[in-house]
Design an enzyme around this catalytic site. Sequence first.
Site, PDB file in Angstrom:
ATOM      1  N   ARG A  90       0.828  -1.201   0.000  1.00 21.19           N
ATOM      2  CA  ARG A  90       0.000   0.000   0.000  1.00 21.19           C
ATOM      3  C   ARG A  90       0.863   1.252   0.000  1.00 21.19           C
ATOM      4  O   ARG A  90       2.018   1.244   0.425  1.00 21.19           O
ATOM      5  CB  ARG A  90      -0.931   0.014   1.223  1.00 21.19           C
ATOM      6  CG  ARG A  90      -2.063  -0.997   1.135  1.00 21.19           C
ATOM      7  CD  ARG A  90      -2.992  -0.761  -0.038  1.00 21.19           C
ATOM      8  NE  ARG A  90      -3.713   0.494   0.046  1.00 21.19           N
ATOM      9  CZ  ARG A  90      -4.871   0.648   0.680  1.00 21.19           C
ATOM     10  NH1 ARG A  90      -5.433  -0.363   1.319  1.00 21.19           N
ATOM     11  NH2 ARG A  90      -5.480   1.819   0.680  1.00 21.19           N
ATOM     12  N   THR A 377     -11.506   0.181  -6.417  1.00 22.31           N
ATOM     13  CA  THR A 377     -10.624  -0.915  -6.017  1.00 22.31           C
ATOM     14  C   THR A 377     -10.972  -2.132  -6.845  1.00 22.31           C
ATOM     15  O   THR A 377     -12.099  -2.267  -7.318  1.00 22.31           O
ATOM     16  CB  THR A 377     -10.789  -1.219  -4.519  1.00 22.31           C
ATOM     17  OG1 THR A 377     -10.452  -0.057  -3.766  1.00 22.31           O
ATOM     18  CG2 THR A 377      -9.904  -2.371  -4.067  1.00 22.31           C
ATOM     19  N   THR A 395      -5.551  -0.997  -5.872  1.00 17.20           N
ATOM     20  CA  THR A 395      -6.417   0.179  -5.841  1.00 17.20           C
ATOM     21  C   THR A 395      -5.669   1.460  -6.161  1.00 17.20           C
ATOM     22  O   THR A 395      -4.463   1.566  -5.913  1.00 17.20           O
ATOM     23  CB  THR A 395      -7.094   0.320  -4.454  1.00 17.20           C
ATOM     24  OG1 THR A 395      -8.014   1.403  -4.474  1.00 17.20           O
ATOM     25  CG2 THR A 395      -6.069   0.550  -3.360  1.00 17.20           C
ATOM     26  N   GLU A 397      -7.642   4.022  -5.080  1.00 20.61           N
ATOM     27  CA  GLU A 397      -8.600   4.602  -4.141  1.00 20.61           C
ATOM     28  C   GLU A 397      -9.871   5.020  -4.858  1.00 20.61           C
ATOM     29  O   GLU A 397     -10.685   4.184  -5.209  1.00 20.61           O
ATOM     30  CB  GLU A 397      -7.991   5.745  -3.336  1.00 20.61           C
ATOM     31  CG  GLU A 397      -8.919   6.366  -2.309  1.00 20.61           C
ATOM     32  CD  GLU A 397      -9.540   5.389  -1.322  1.00 20.61           C
ATOM     33  OE1 GLU A 397     -10.441   5.806  -0.585  1.00 20.61           O
ATOM     34  OE2 GLU A 397      -9.142   4.227  -1.271  1.00 20.61           O
ATOM     35  N   GLU A 414      -4.709   7.863  -2.430  1.00 19.05           N
ATOM     36  CA  GLU A 414      -4.783   6.986  -1.262  1.00 19.05           C
ATOM     37  C   GLU A 414      -4.708   7.710   0.079  1.00 19.05           C
ATOM     38  O   GLU A 414      -5.218   7.209   1.088  1.00 19.05           O
ATOM     39  CB  GLU A 414      -3.671   5.933  -1.335  1.00 19.05           C
ATOM     40  CG  GLU A 414      -3.919   4.727  -0.484  1.00 19.05           C
ATOM     41  CD  GLU A 414      -5.187   3.993  -0.897  1.00 19.05           C
ATOM     42  OE1 GLU A 414      -6.088   3.852  -0.039  1.00 19.05           O
ATOM     43  OE2 GLU A 414      -5.291   3.597  -2.062  1.00 19.05           O
ATOM     44  N   ASP A 417      -7.703   8.014   2.128  1.00 17.88           N
ATOM     45  CA  ASP A 417      -8.202   6.804   2.769  1.00 17.88           C
ATOM     46  C   ASP A 417      -7.759   6.753   4.237  1.00 17.88           C
ATOM     47  O   ASP A 417      -8.230   5.932   5.001  1.00 17.88           O
ATOM     48  CB  ASP A 417      -7.692   5.568   2.022  1.00 17.88           C
ATOM     49  CG  ASP A 417      -8.498   4.328   2.342  1.00 17.88           C
ATOM     50  OD1 ASP A 417      -9.698   4.460   2.639  1.00 17.88           O
ATOM     51  OD2 ASP A 417      -7.946   3.219   2.295  1.00 17.88           O
TER      52      ASP A 417
END
Length: 422
Positions: A90, A377, A395, A397, A414, A417
Amino acid sequence: MRKLFVLVSAVLFAGTAPAWSKGGVVSAADPRAAAAGQEILRAGGSATDAALAMMLALTVVEPQSSGIGGGGFLMVHQPGQREPYSIDGRETAPASASPDLFLGSDGKRLDFRTVVPGGRSVGVPGNMALMAMAHRKSGKLPWARLFQPAIRLADEGFVVTPRLAGALGQMTGVWSDFPDARAIYWQDGRPKQAGETVRNAELAATFRLLAKKGARAFYSGANAKAVASAVSNAPRNAVPMTVKDLAGYRAKVRKPVCMAYRVYRLCGMGPPSSGATTVFQVLGLLERFDMKALGKDSPEAWHLIAEAMQLAYADRERYLGDADFVAVPVAGLLDKTYLATRSASISPDKSLSAYEPGLPPGAAPRTASTTADVPGTTHFVAVDGRGQIAGMTSTVEGPFGSQLVVKGYVLNNELTDFSTSW
């Protein structure tokens, strides 16, 4: 003996019907990505190889949801091993990020739609580092071979699906400040429609570079400079990102979350993913009910599932996070006694008036986070004839991430998130 069931990326197989190849199976949200995985399996690749090739192909045909400008989680079950291994790829925040990144000059939280477009929302992409680590651990084909299906799709073009056309239609007003995105996905001054063709020569060139020089070419050199410049000089929400931010990125092997459920041993991605822990909580809350006897068409069964999900998601919002920075009480959230206590509040014939988080063992009281859920995603799975299973969540996002396009691929949003305020 308990059966081993690998819950890949904390989701069950989502997307199109699976595509079978000799000695294996793949499933993805776009048939062209599934075909890429199929091709790799037929060439003798492992399930890991196939999953990575699908990630690359989805960068081309599903830019609204995933790609090399984003991040992901990968789980791989090796035949003969009790637990899968998992990789955290990530995105990470640049060094310039601070707790007030999403706060205005008045100290109040900025509107989500305001902070997404442009540089402020972009994290350092992790998918290429994840890919390199996974290929070293359980790949079989040469690295460059995995790029071939995606290069063909980008070079020769692909037909826009109704789903992609719908996502493009939502960008009409947003992309007034994003000419690089329009250059690829616009035609005659409007978004491309279903049935029209997208070609992305710049992305094909990026893939060729990465195929030749490896993942390090993503995190250094011309690509790293382009990413840093795009974020630092974005038409909206420009914030500093440097080549050091990219050079310092590292994917991480994470210990999976595993639990016993009836006759099964379930394993899924651990923090910073919230998926497996939350799904396992739902199952634990339902374990005292005879769901099989109720059946899939029972209104009572769906009511019970809904109640369990709302309780689990209340805990998710309060306690799940990145264990590198905050204490995440995974063991407490999955504690059998704790789940039994939470489950006792579920009634078969009425709903709770409120769904509050509990206090699992080992957890300190914590205020709720503030995040927004948006569609953006994808999930895909591959199984090879040797018994290896690879599943990945990838992803950017939100739809088209930050709206920034660098060298043919979309950069994520991202950071939105994360909790935007404390």
